[in-house]
Design an enzyme around this catalytic site. Structure first.
Site, PDB file in Angstrom:
ATOM      1  N   ASP A  80       6.157  10.439   2.404  1.00 10.34           N
ATOM      2  CA  ASP A  80       7.222   9.543   1.933  1.00 10.34           C
ATOM      3  C   ASP A  80       7.467   8.383   2.901  1.00 10.34           C
ATOM      4  O   ASP A  80       6.762   8.232   3.902  1.00 10.34           O
ATOM      5  CB  ASP A  80       8.487  10.389   1.701  1.00 10.34           C
ATOM      6  CG  ASP A  80       9.273   9.940   0.496  1.00 10.34           C
ATOM      7  OD1 ASP A  80       9.255   8.740   0.186  1.00 10.34           O
ATOM      8  OD2 ASP A  80       9.925  10.793  -0.140  1.00 10.34           O
ATOM      9  N   ASP A 108      11.458   5.651  -7.662  1.00 10.59           N
ATOM     10  CA  ASP A 108      11.425   6.953  -8.353  1.00 10.59           C
ATOM     11  C   ASP A 108      11.661   6.843  -9.853  1.00 10.59           C
ATOM     12  O   ASP A 108      12.534   6.103 -10.315  1.00 10.59           O
ATOM     13  CB  ASP A 108      12.507   7.880  -7.783  1.00 10.59           C
ATOM     14  CG  ASP A 108      12.177   8.315  -6.376  1.00 10.59           C
ATOM     15  OD1 ASP A 108      11.265   7.739  -5.756  1.00 10.59           O
ATOM     16  OD2 ASP A 108      12.848   9.243  -5.896  1.00 10.59           O
TER      17      ASP A 108
HETATM   18  C1  GAL Z   1      11.763   9.941  -2.572  1.00 11.63           C
HETATM   19  C2  GAL Z   1      10.470  10.181  -3.323  1.00 11.63           C
HETATM   20  C3  GAL Z   1      10.725  11.284  -4.340  1.00 11.63           C
HETATM   21  C4  GAL Z   1      11.167  12.528  -3.612  1.00 11.63           C
HETATM   22  C5  GAL Z   1      12.375  12.242  -2.728  1.00 11.63           C
HETATM   23  C6  GAL Z   1      12.716  13.423  -1.834  1.00 11.63           C
HETATM   24  O1  GAL Z   1      11.567   8.918  -1.654  1.00 11.63           O
HETATM   25  O2  GAL Z   1      10.048   9.003  -3.935  1.00 11.63           O
HETATM   26  O3  GAL Z   1       9.580  11.517  -5.122  1.00 11.63           O
HETATM   27  O4  GAL Z   1      10.103  13.018  -2.833  1.00 11.63           O
HETATM   28  O5  GAL Z   1      12.149  11.115  -1.892  1.00 11.63           O
HETATM   29  O6  GAL Z   1      13.818  13.160  -1.005  1.00 11.63           O
END
Ligand code: GAL
Length: 459
Positions: free
Chosen positions: A119, A179
């Site tokens: 991430d 997301d």
């Molecule tokens: C976001 C990511 C998501 C999920 C989330 C967890 O940045 O895009 O898919 O992993 O963090 O905190």
């Protein structure tokens, strides 16, 4: 690289029980055999670091440790997906890996990890140019390589700094949007960008928002390096059945990783039948590895709504001379859509110096890829654990890719991978279909065998 990830359905509520229970259902419901191998544990699993600095799993959530989870998944014939961030913390404020890449990669390898989702939160300002982002993500890429264990590297920086320009040499996929959100086309200020050129990816991005962004970068998808449109929302309740069919179809033809994002143990028969369509998964796994592209898009005719939506034609090359064609109706009413062979084969026609190209002057058999969607009674029997029904099940509804790969099955024309032939397009002809509101018609086109032009059932 299909699989499952817990984030969309459970967010931070992760435990060993959830993960292994999910994995067992993936096996029981035939989803592993269809190719969903990776069981990905998302954020919120850690409890910081040990005294020597190694990552530590939360012992309440994972009482037997991560190596145990990896071993159990491998015993089930599945692969283990792990999560961390190229930042000081993960997005949910847990311990992350920036500056600790080597040590963390070694830990992941010792746990039997096969896939790392990496991430972008709290990246300490090491973003804003392609080179800064590349260097930060490359550190983990090299660290994973040094472990000697093959670990698929799924980069998650939401399209920031244009990862499709630089990630293909260091990663297997890259998220290209903020997301996803379980909505077909709802605009949301938290997902401010409508174009790939995005300084603030955000989150709460609808399916249509993500598709519109991906349309501009489909040329960047390639074998071993894919645009990741984010986990599937199919089954989470925010969309209609036809919207979910469209969502699954488009992720497959654009070669996005197919990562199921719903609660597998709580799945409805409709949800199982969408995730389980081998004719659609075969497009995603097609050996040619080319993403479909959008040929045209027009505003949909509007009846009584301000937000009229659009309708579009998408075409993709497949191995062996077949093509996939999607007629996508994002408008608010059913629509009769037409795609002429000149449109479908626009690339070939527009570069031809002479007369019409052979793609246009030949006939095409048309296979409907959703025609053999599993019926609800069968899906219910599978969910109810009735293996006898599963054994007897019509082969056109199911496929076992552990016995025969998709590439081999396609080469042998396995019927489960072809959908159902519903007609043909005559030479110089047009494909017509009435497509429901927020729906899709999805076809495989295959050249009509020479000498056998079928005229009566032109679509
Ligand atoms: C976001 C990511 C998501 C999920 C989330 C967890 O940045 O895009 O898919 O992993 O963090 O905190």
């Amino acid at each position: 690289m299909p699989g499952q990830d817990n984030w969309n359905a459970f967010a931070c509520d992760v435990t060993e029980e959830l993960l292994l229970g999910t994995a067992q259902k993936i096996v029981d419901y035939g989803l592993r055999d269809l190719g969903y191998y990776y069981v990905v544990l998302d954020d919120c699993w850690s409890a910081g670091r040990t005294e020597n600095g190694s990552l530590l799993a939360n012992s309440t959530k994972f009482p037997n440790g991560m190596k145990h989870v990896g071993d159990q998944l491998h015993d089930m014939g599945l692969s283990f997906g792990m999560y961390s961030s190229a930042g000081l913390h993960t997005c949910a404020h847990y311990t992350a890996s920036l500056g600790r890449e080597k040590q963390d990669a070694a830990t992941f390898a010792s746990w039997g990890v096969d896939y790392l989702k990496y991430d972008n939160c709290f990246n300490a300002g090491q973003a804003g140019t392609q080179l800064l982002s590349y260097n930060r993500y490359n550190a983990m890429s090299q660290a994973l390589k040094e472990t000697g264990r093959p670990i698929l590297y799924s980069l998650c920086n939401w399209g920031e700094d244009y990862p499709w320009n630089w990630a293909s040499t260091i990663a297997n996929s890259w998220r290209m949007s903020g997301d996803i959100y379980d909505s077909f086309d709802r605009p949301d200020a938290r997902c401010p960008c409508t174009s790939y050129d995005c300084g603030l990816p955000g989150f709460h991005c609808s399916v249509m928002n993500i598709l519109n962004k991906d349309a501009a970068i489909v040329s960047k998808a390639q074998p071993g390096g894919w645009n990741d449109l984010d986990n599937l929302e199919v089954g989470n309740g925010g969309m209609t059945d036809s919207e979910y069919v469209l969502h699954m179809s488009m992720w497959a033809i654009l070669k996005s990783p197919l990562i199921m994002g719903t609660s597998i143990p709580d799945m409805s028969p409709q949800t199982l039948s969408i995730y389980s369509n081998p004719a659609v998964i075969a497009i995603s796994q097609d050996p040619l590895g080319v993403s479909a592209h959008r040929v045209w898009q027009h505003p949909a005719p509007t009846v009584d709504s301000d937000d009229q939506g659009s309708y579009s034609l998408w075409v993709g090359d497949l191995a062996g001379g077949d093509y996939v064609v999607a007629l996508l109706n994002a408008g608010n009413d059913p629509l009769t859509m037409n795609a002429s062979l000149t449109d479908i084969f626009f690339d070939a026609s527009s570069t031809s110096a002479g007369g019409p190209v052979p793609e246009i002057t030949r006939g095409w058999d048309v296979y409907d890829l959703w025609a053999n969607r599993m019926d609800n009674a069968t899906a219910s029997s599978i969910l109810g654990g009735n293996a006898t029904v599963m054994d007897r099940m019509n082969a056109t509804m199911r496929y076992n890719s552990t016995r025969m790969s998709y590439a081999d099955g396609l080469a042998r024309n396995e019927s489960a991978l072809l959908g159902s032939r519903v007609g043909a397009i005559a030479p110089m002809g047009t494909l017509n279909a009435t497509v429901e509101r927020h729906g899709i018609a999805l076809y495989r086109l295959r050249p009509v065998p020479s000498g056998g032009a079928r005229k009566r059932d032109e679509l």
